[in-house]
Scaffold this active site. Structure first.
Site, PDB file in Angstrom:
ATOM      1  N   THR A  27      24.389  17.607  88.103  1.00  0.00           N
ATOM      2  CA  THR A  27      23.735  17.075  89.078  1.00  0.00           C
ATOM      3  C   THR A  27      22.068  16.669  88.488  1.00  0.00           C
ATOM      4  OG1 THR A  27      23.092  18.929  90.298  1.00  0.00           O
ATOM      5  CG2 THR A  27      24.873  17.714  91.192  1.00  0.00           C
TER       6      THR A  27
ATOM      7  N   THR B 204      18.730  16.764  89.441  1.00  0.00           N
ATOM      8  CA  THR B 204      17.686  17.575  89.299  1.00  0.00           C
ATOM      9  C   THR B 204      18.015  18.868  88.449  1.00  0.00           C
ATOM     10  OG1 THR B 204      16.629  17.077  91.399  1.00  0.00           O
ATOM     11  CG2 THR B 204      15.904  19.092  90.543  1.00  0.00           C
ATOM     12  N   CYS B 205      19.092  19.562  88.776  1.00  0.00           N
ATOM     13  CA  CYS B 205      19.597  20.536  87.905  1.00  0.00           C
ATOM     14  C   CYS B 205      19.549  20.145  86.484  1.00  0.00           C
ATOM     15  CB  CYS B 205      21.203  20.759  88.380  1.00  0.00           C
ATOM     16  SG  CYS B 205      21.282  21.212  90.274  1.00  0.00           S
ATOM     17  N   SER B 206      20.168  18.971  85.845  1.00  0.00           N
ATOM     18  CA  SER B 206      20.452  18.795  84.607  1.00  0.00           C
ATOM     19  C   SER B 206      18.973  18.411  84.084  1.00  0.00           C
ATOM     20  CB  SER B 206      21.520  17.821  84.461  1.00  0.00           C
ATOM     21  OG  SER B 206      22.478  18.154  85.057  1.00  0.00           O
TER      22      SER B 206
ATOM     23  N   LEU C 158      17.519  23.611  85.080  1.00  0.00           N
ATOM     24  CA  LEU C 158      17.835  24.253  83.990  1.00  0.00           C
ATOM     25  C   LEU C 158      17.354  24.173  82.618  1.00  0.00           C
ATOM     26  CD1 LEU C 158      20.085  26.132  82.430  1.00  0.00           C
ATOM     27  CD2 LEU C 158      21.613  23.996  82.256  1.00  0.00           C
TER      28      LEU C 158
END
Length: 256
Positions: free
Chosen positions: A49, A51-53, A57
């Site tokens: 997703t 923001t996560c990528s 992270l």
């Protein structure tokens, strides 16, 4: 304020996990992950997703050595995704410094009180975004995103948790080198940076965009060009001067 209750002072849930590593099935549990260790944990809505990528992270991965230098043994990323997805995402992200923990059954997330319904996005049940510092299995501090629409990302970031661990912790410089294949000056600059132990992103510019990119970014037409924390350092000569000053500053800091 978030609707999610903080679990500071409580033990992490006792959960057994299955995960994939190097194409093999492996097992772990909360005791193995947390007993006798100081662990930075961050949980996010899902692999791949935006923001996560792009941010959550990668920044934890980038700051991993700084966390370790400040007493953190491991960094764990938790997501309600299956082991295959988490293994592939880890490979795509190149996040060798973070243990990707698939909470596919949502057992850990639910017991943390962080399970949310994202059916409106066709996600099903997922984790709310948060981070925490765990010492010997006990939650020392939590940073939980506010319960607002969308996907808030204000307090669960790596820098916030790092500065809780040590308010004076210094994040590594973000360094990028613009270069081109076969450039002797670029090769020399890389040798200097490597010898000084400077981690950097080597951005090799293809002929079709080189002049435009150099002009727009560095107001120059030659490579190499070095950028540090968003500021232009400059060409080969400027890089040598920057490294000399950096070394002098480091020596002064040690004396103090």
């Amino acid at each position: 304020m978030p609707k999610f209750a903080s679990r500071e002072g409580q033990r992490v849930p006792d959960v057994t996990f299955r995960y994939r590593e190097d194409g093999e099935w492996k097992d772990t549990d909360s005791t193995q992950l947390f007993k006798g260790k100081t662990v930075a944990v961050f949980s996010l809505p899902g692999a791949y997703t935006p923001t996560c990528s792009s941010t959550h992270l990668p920044r934890f991965n980038e700051l991993a050595e700084t966390f370790r230098a400040n007493g953190v043994d491991d960094i764990i990323c938790v997501a309600v995704n299956d082991p295959f997805v988490m293994e592939n995402w880890a490979g795509d992200q190149g996040c060798d410094n973070v243990f990707m923990l698939p909470d596919g059954n949502a057992s850990f997330t639910e017991q943390m009180g962080m399970l949310v319904d994202k059916s409106d996005l066709n996600f099903g049940k997922r984790s709310w975004r948060y981070s925490m510092l765990v010492r010997d299995g006990v939650i020392d501090k939590m940073f939980i995103e506010d319960d607002v629409p969308g996907d808030p990302f204000e307090v669960s970031d790596a820098d916030t948790l790092l500065h809780y661990v040590n308010k004076d912790a210094q994040a590594p410089d973000q360094v990028a080198l613009l270069s081109k294949p076969g450039c002797a000056f670029c090769a020399h600059a890389k040798q200097l940076l490597d010898a000084a132990g400077v981690a950097y992103a080597d951005i090799s510019l293809p002929d079709s965009i080189r002049n435009c990119a150099l002009g727009a970014l560095a107001k120059a037409q030659t490579v190499p060009q070095l950028f540090v924390n968003g500021s232009l350092i400059g060409d080969s000569e400027a890089i040598e001067q920057w490294l000399q000053q950096r070394g002098a500053d480091a020596g002064t800091a040690k004396m103090e």
